[in-house]
Design an enzyme around this catalytic site. Structure first.
Site, PDB file in Angstrom:
ATOM      1  N   VAL B  68      -3.023 -13.050  -3.213  1.00 40.09           N
ATOM      2  CA  VAL B  68      -3.442 -12.515  -1.907  1.00 40.09           C
ATOM      3  C   VAL B  68      -4.855 -11.945  -1.931  1.00 40.09           C
ATOM      4  CG1 VAL B  68      -1.109 -11.959  -1.084  1.00 40.09           C
ATOM      5  CG2 VAL B  68      -2.425 -10.218  -2.323  1.00 40.09           C
ATOM      6  N   TYR B 159      -5.197   4.488  -5.725  1.00 32.04           N
ATOM      7  CA  TYR B 159      -4.032   3.889  -5.046  1.00 32.04           C
ATOM      8  C   TYR B 159      -3.899   4.475  -3.647  1.00 32.04           C
ATOM      9  CZ  TYR B 159       0.903   2.840  -4.084  1.00 32.04           C
ATOM     10  OH  TYR B 159       2.076   2.423  -3.507  1.00 32.04           O
ATOM     11  N   LYS B 163      -4.080   2.560   0.013  1.00 31.30           N
ATOM     12  CA  LYS B 163      -2.942   2.560   0.940  1.00 31.30           C
ATOM     13  C   LYS B 163      -3.276   3.256   2.259  1.00 31.30           C
ATOM     14  CE  LYS B 163       0.368   0.341  -1.232  1.00 31.30           C
ATOM     15  NZ  LYS B 163       1.004  -0.858  -0.635  1.00 31.30           N
TER      16      LYS B 163
END
Lengths: 77, 251
Positions: B68, B159, B163
């Site tokens: 992806v 992270y 997100k």
């Protein structure tokens, strides 16, 4: 006829008579805004059963340019 | 009365679906009638066994393996979805990685990898999926964010940032794609029992659970149920929302 298919993709989305769809028709005029652009792309892809490259979606700034781009996909006018 | 959860005739695409939340989401959507295409980086024996087992339960899953985070691979994937299915109704941007690191020691490679997969991947998929959805003037995109993205956590700043970016993507695309009949929502799971947290020590695991009001770790099914809600007509008038699925977790 490919030219009629392309022309009706534009006229249906923009709600215009076919005679308004000329080579001079360009992005930013006659209701062809960013939302209409995505709808025109969808209508063209549907009519010709193709998927356009993102670069071509960006480059499609006039009806004349649309014909040029579609030629690359093997569609003759 | 026909169930509002009914996804019959819908085509769904779930990224990062070989295991965890993605896998359960694929099962959930398929068992409610959708034709589901699952993506992951590569095929594996384990995945093929799971697909075979699902088939015995009359759940038919199609696979599409690609990275992806690679723009060209994403583009080619949507060409093949278009060729085979002619439409797309549901996209679940689930593929993601979680590597812990303090901000002072986060390497450039770690930062780039995290954003490429978690954030760029979702953007690339949204770009192509929304074009397929625009043809039918309908669609639902569900971005799997994280409670770490909405609340933050020490040791997970990269992270967390990757997100949080999905929330920005959700809010903006919800506005931009609404005129095309496409809804976009995000889910922010809390502490969910997947491979992503399997490296936690028992002590950390128990300590984390003690901060969850419902008193248990979440399951991938808990998240998949929320995805089903956003994918179905039950949420027909809901777009641009971030739904916490965390059992009342305090972080």
């Amino acid at each position: 006829m490919n030219i009629e298919k392309l022309s009706s993709a534009f006229s249906n989305v923009l709600g215009l008579n076919g005679d308004k769809i000329t080579d001079d028709l360009s992005y930013g005029s006659l209701g062809w805004d960013s939302v209409a652009h995505m709808k025109i792309i969808a209508a063209i892809e549907d009519s010709f059963d193709i998927m356009l490259e993102t670069e071509d979606v960006i480059d499609m700034s006039s009806f004349k340019k649309a014909k040029e781009i579609l030629t690359k996909y093997g569609i003759a006018f | 009365m026909e169930s509002l959860f009914n996804l019959n005739g819908k085509i769904a695409f779930v990224t990062g679906a070989a295991r965890g939340i993605g896998w359960q989401t694929a099962l959930m959507l398929a068992s409610n009638g959708a034709k589901v295409i699952i993506n992951d980086l590569a095929d594996s024996e384990n995945l093929q066994t799971k697909i075979k087992d699902a088939k015995e339960q009359n759940i038919d899953l199609t696979t599409l393996f690609f990275d992806v985070s690679d723009y060209v691979q994403v583009k080619n994937a949507y060409s093949s979805i278009f060729k085979e299915f002619k439409r797309l109704d549901i996209l679940v941007n689930n593929a993601g990685i979680m590597e812990d690191s303090m901000i002072s020691t986060a390497s450039e490679a770690h930062i780039e990898k995290t954003f490429k997969i978690n954030t760029f991947g979702a953007i690339y998929n949204t770009q192509y999926a929304s074009r397929l959805m625009a043809r039918n003037n309908s669609g639902s995109i569900i971005n799997i964010s994280s409670i770490i993205g909405t609340k933050g956590n020490a040791g997970e700043s990269v992270y967390s940032a990757s997100k949080s970016a999905l929330i920005g993507l959700t809010l903006s695309t919800a506005k931009e794609l609404a005129p095309l009949g496409i809804r976009v929502n995000a889910i922010a799971p809390g502490f969910i029992d997947t491979d992503l947290v399997s490296h936690f020590s028992e002590e950390i695991r128990q300590k984390t659970i003690s901060n969850i009001k419902l008193g248990r770790i979440g399951t991938p099914e808990d998240v998949a149920k929320a995805v089903l809600f956003f994918a179905s007509d039950l949420s027909a008038y809901i777009t641009g929302q971030v739904l916490g699925v965390d059992g009342g977790m305090i972080i």
